[in-house]
Design a protein around this motif. Structure first.
Motif, PDB file in Angstrom:
ATOM      1  N   ARG A   1     -44.051 -11.207  44.099  1.00 41.63           N
ATOM      2  CA  ARG A   1     -43.180 -12.366  44.199  1.00 41.63           C
ATOM      3  C   ARG A   1     -41.804 -11.898  44.658  1.00 41.63           C
TER       4      ARG A   1
ATOM      5  N   SER B   1     -57.997  -5.260  43.264  1.00 36.05           N
ATOM      6  CA  SER B   1     -57.173  -4.171  43.796  1.00 36.05           C
ATOM      7  C   SER B   1     -55.852  -4.633  44.412  1.00 36.05           C
ATOM      8  N   ARG B   2     -55.701  -5.943  44.688  1.00 36.58           N
ATOM      9  CA  ARG B   2     -54.398  -6.406  45.169  1.00 36.58           C
ATOM     10  C   ARG B   2     -53.331  -6.198  44.099  1.00 36.58           C
ATOM     11  N   TYR B   3     -53.790  -6.116  42.851  1.00 40.55           N
ATOM     12  CA  TYR B   3     -52.840  -6.086  41.735  1.00 40.55           C
ATOM     13  C   TYR B   3     -52.744  -4.737  41.037  1.00 40.55           C
TER      14      TYR B   3
ATOM     15  N   GLU C   1     -48.489   3.050  48.431  1.00 34.46           N
ATOM     16  CA  GLU C   1     -47.592   3.113  47.275  1.00 34.46           C
ATOM     17  C   GLU C   1     -46.412   4.038  47.583  1.00 34.46           C
TER      18      GLU C   1
ATOM     19  N   ALA D   1     -45.414  -2.924  48.949  1.00 33.59           N
ATOM     20  CA  ALA D   1     -46.775  -2.396  48.779  1.00 33.59           C
ATOM     21  C   ALA D   1     -47.580  -3.196  47.757  1.00 33.59           C
ATOM     22  N   TRP D   2     -46.936  -4.140  47.068  1.00 41.62           N
ATOM     23  CA  TRP D   2     -47.670  -5.071  46.205  1.00 41.62           C
ATOM     24  C   TRP D   2     -48.145  -6.205  47.104  1.00 41.62           C
ATOM     25  N   ALA D   3     -49.439  -6.276  47.346  1.00 39.43           N
ATOM     26  CA  ALA D   3     -49.932  -7.277  48.295  1.00 39.43           C
ATOM     27  C   ALA D   3     -49.552  -8.693  47.864  1.00 39.43           C
ATOM     28  N   HIS D   4     -49.438  -8.941  46.561  1.00 37.64           N
ATOM     29  CA  HIS D   4     -49.091 -10.287  46.109  1.00 37.64           C
ATOM     30  C   HIS D   4     -47.811 -10.322  45.294  1.00 37.64           C
TER      31      HIS D   4
ATOM     32  N   GLU E   1     -45.804 -19.927  46.132  1.00 37.81           N
ATOM     33  CA  GLU E   1     -44.477 -19.346  45.900  1.00 37.81           C
ATOM     34  C   GLU E   1     -44.200 -18.314  46.993  1.00 37.81           C
ATOM     35  N   THR E   2     -43.157 -18.546  47.761  1.00 37.88           N
ATOM     36  CA  THR E   2     -42.829 -17.694  48.902  1.00 37.88           C
ATOM     37  C   THR E   2     -42.674 -16.230  48.471  1.00 37.88           C
TER      38      THR E   2
ATOM     39  N   PHE F   1     -50.862  -2.022  41.538  1.00 41.59           N
ATOM     40  CA  PHE F   1     -49.505  -1.570  41.212  1.00 41.59           C
ATOM     41  C   PHE F   1     -48.830  -2.550  40.250  1.00 41.59           C
TER      42      PHE F   1
ATOM     43  N   THR G   1     -56.440  -3.553  51.016  1.00 42.79           N
ATOM     44  CA  THR G   1     -57.007  -3.794  49.688  1.00 42.79           C
ATOM     45  C   THR G   1     -57.369  -5.253  49.412  1.00 42.79           C
TER      46      THR G   1
END
Lengths: 369, 369
Positions: free
Chosen positions: A213, B66-68, A338, A208-211, A198-199, B70, A298
């Motif tokens: 959506r 730690s990616r999650y 953050e 700042a949320w590495a993953h 999912e792009t 936040f 992270t």
């Protein structure tokens, strides 16, 4: 054209099964049970959603259901196909029961559920001796042959083009989702079967949320925008991240961006056959440390890429896997602060005989829009 | 708006965990290990890609990486969050080791791999007594609450609109992939996070592949075109199939189409609380038998639908699950004739107190384009 590709493909499927056989005969296994769909596709070409492949010393059998009768006939040439009425595992155990004596059955503990093993144990009783085949197929898959590399180059070139075109939509007032929609539409228009994942379009503090959506959040002036996207083209994935700034970046953001790019370049420069995956991760992390930003990195530095978006090897702290020529991996250091936002720069690279070559080539320097 | 939704959501997450507790205390389990991501999302709201949820008598803990950090803070209110440096299972076993005495640990054999169980067994030795919790969470998930139904209605309405708009692209000379691209672009433009599965556009002889993907094949005059598509909106899926004809259909095709529509209507008319899932499948199959087409119906009549595109219950031959009010299921008979093509008509329906209501409403009569 389809016929020719099919024939090349079926030849390489056969040689893959042969290489697998030499592995499992070394482990004194009589047969190997393959339950993970991407492994099945790799070994016999089948791309349906329900199948089990049983590889034996002188034959291989794909078990699937009647929805896939025509598709299996079309795709599978390196194995026999058995169309099964009920649960596939029942058909597999009936097949195994016909063999004389005990069967040393190789399997991947990662890809067999406790429930599946219980079913087989109940049906086969003492007939089977389980042999841990670990990630035998994944290890074959990690090294791409020239035919696969051709597909991966095309998938990477496609995402370069798509990302560059989508930049026109990256402006204040666009929603993250609408940018993601442009990106995924672009992929399909250029022949991709879909997105490899999912792009991700994450802007402002959400970057700042590495993953993260993509959401309905609107892009605003003076925000970082992380775009992480990949396409599946002829079953092979690409995976690329770029980060842009809407407006004129502060010196703090510029410094962060420079640090991430420096880290990525240093990691790429370290890649060559013979180096441990963990050492490459160490180079990326060490470079960020010079900027005192390593605490904000992270996740791991990268991962293998192929028909799945996460494959072997993992480029993480302490990983001992040694890189080999033909492996395709992502290199994607990032920093996430953050409140302020995140920056990640990711390319897909192939390990060459003396270093690595980037498959994704879109501009890496900071773009201010 | 996000805050309010979050608060409603977190209340229902709490009551879901409570309902789960009453289930596992009845099975004399002290705790339940939840490893399947959609089950984790259902119970605590976490939508990341790496997590394990441990539900105990008076607490629940989400283990993630730690990616999650936040994201978990934002999404998870009904469980504590533990950010883990290494493998999640190590942290879970450390947590369990702190408990006094033996732990009767509920788990789902379908969602725990042999490898994961080996890791836990090695770490916990005799500390744990495994309790098969089967599909406890899936059974809760099968019955949708009003809040969930609202999302599912919206996801269904969205796919109706998208499909109707995409019909303009269904014409000789368009490729299957370009039609699929229009459909998936339409979904995202209307706010979907993506497709619930790779959109199927299968034309001519390829329409006889019940699970064909879209390819670069061009649509031609006098072909059937099967379009099977669904969108994910606020985490909930829709799934709808329509079949159209390019040109004027022969009487054979018309008869086939009529048979499939008759079968679908009969199956829908049979749906009500108290009927077995297998009986609904029997009605669909029996109706096709009147047309001597039952041998060409090569899959089951439908499946549950929710945050996953395949959920409980399955509407297959002999399935004993009894339908209940609030279940959302697909009804999708089809016939597939090699060489000629396939026809499938699929709607999403919710079981009501006296029958069922269709969530997807796009025109079902044969469309000739």
């Amino acid at each position: 054209m389809a016929a020719k590709a099919g024939s090349t493909q079926s030849k390489s499927n056969r040689s893959r099964i042969d290489r697998l056989r030499s592995f499992f005969s070394a482990r004194k296994a009589d047969a190997l049970l393959v339950t993970h769909l991407p492994n099945i596709a790799y070994l016999c070409g089948f791309t349906g959603s329900n199948g089990i492949l049983l590889v034996e010393a002188s034959s291989a059998t794909l078990f699937t259901d009647s929805r896939y009768t025509f598709q299996a006939r079309d795709e599978v040439h390196s194995a026999a196909t058995s169309i099964v009425g009920g649960p596939l595992l029942s058909a597999v155990s009936t097949h195994l029961k016909r063999r004389k004596g005990r069967v040393r059955l190789g399997f991947s503990p990662t890809h067999l559920s406790v429930a599946q093993k219980l079913v087989l144990d109940a049906a086969l009783l003492k007939k089977v001796r389980w042999v841990d085949a670990a990630n035998a197929v994944e290890r074959l898959r990690a090294i791409k042959d020239p035919h696969e590399l051709e597909h991966m180059r095309a998938a990477a070139a496609l995402i370069d083009t798509v990302w560059e075109s989508a930049l026109a939509a990256v402006k204040p007032g666009s929603s993250e989702l609408s940018v993601a929609a442009e990106i995924e539409y672009g992929m399909k228009r250029l022949g991709a079967s879909g997105a490899s994942f999912e792009t991700i379009v994450a802007s402002g503090p959400r970057s700042a949320w590495a993953h993260a959506r993509a959401t309905s959040k609107l892009l605003r002036k003076n925000e970082l925008v992380v775009m992480d996207q990949g396409a599946i083209l002829r079953h092979y994935c690409s995976d690329m991240t770029r980060t842009v700034f809407l407006g004129r970046a502060s010196s703090r953001i510029r410094r962060m961006y420079h640090a991430v790019l420096d880290s990525q370049e240093a990691a790429k420069a370290a890649i060559r056959p013979g180096i441990a995956a963990g050492a490459v991760d160490g180079v990326a992390r060490g470079t960020l440390k010079k900027y005192r930003l390593d605490a904000f990195f992270t996740h791991s530095t990268g991962h293998g890429l192929g028909t799945e978006v996460h494959e072997m090897p993992r480029l993480g702290r302490g990983e001992e896997t040694v890189l080999e020529k033909g492996m395709v991996i992502t290199v994607e250091p990032g920093v996430y602060v953050e409140g302020l936002g995140g920056i990640r720069i990711e390319d897909d690279v192939v390990v060459t005989h003396e270093g690595c070559e980037s498959l994704t080539k879109a501009k890496r320097e900071l773009i201010e829009l």
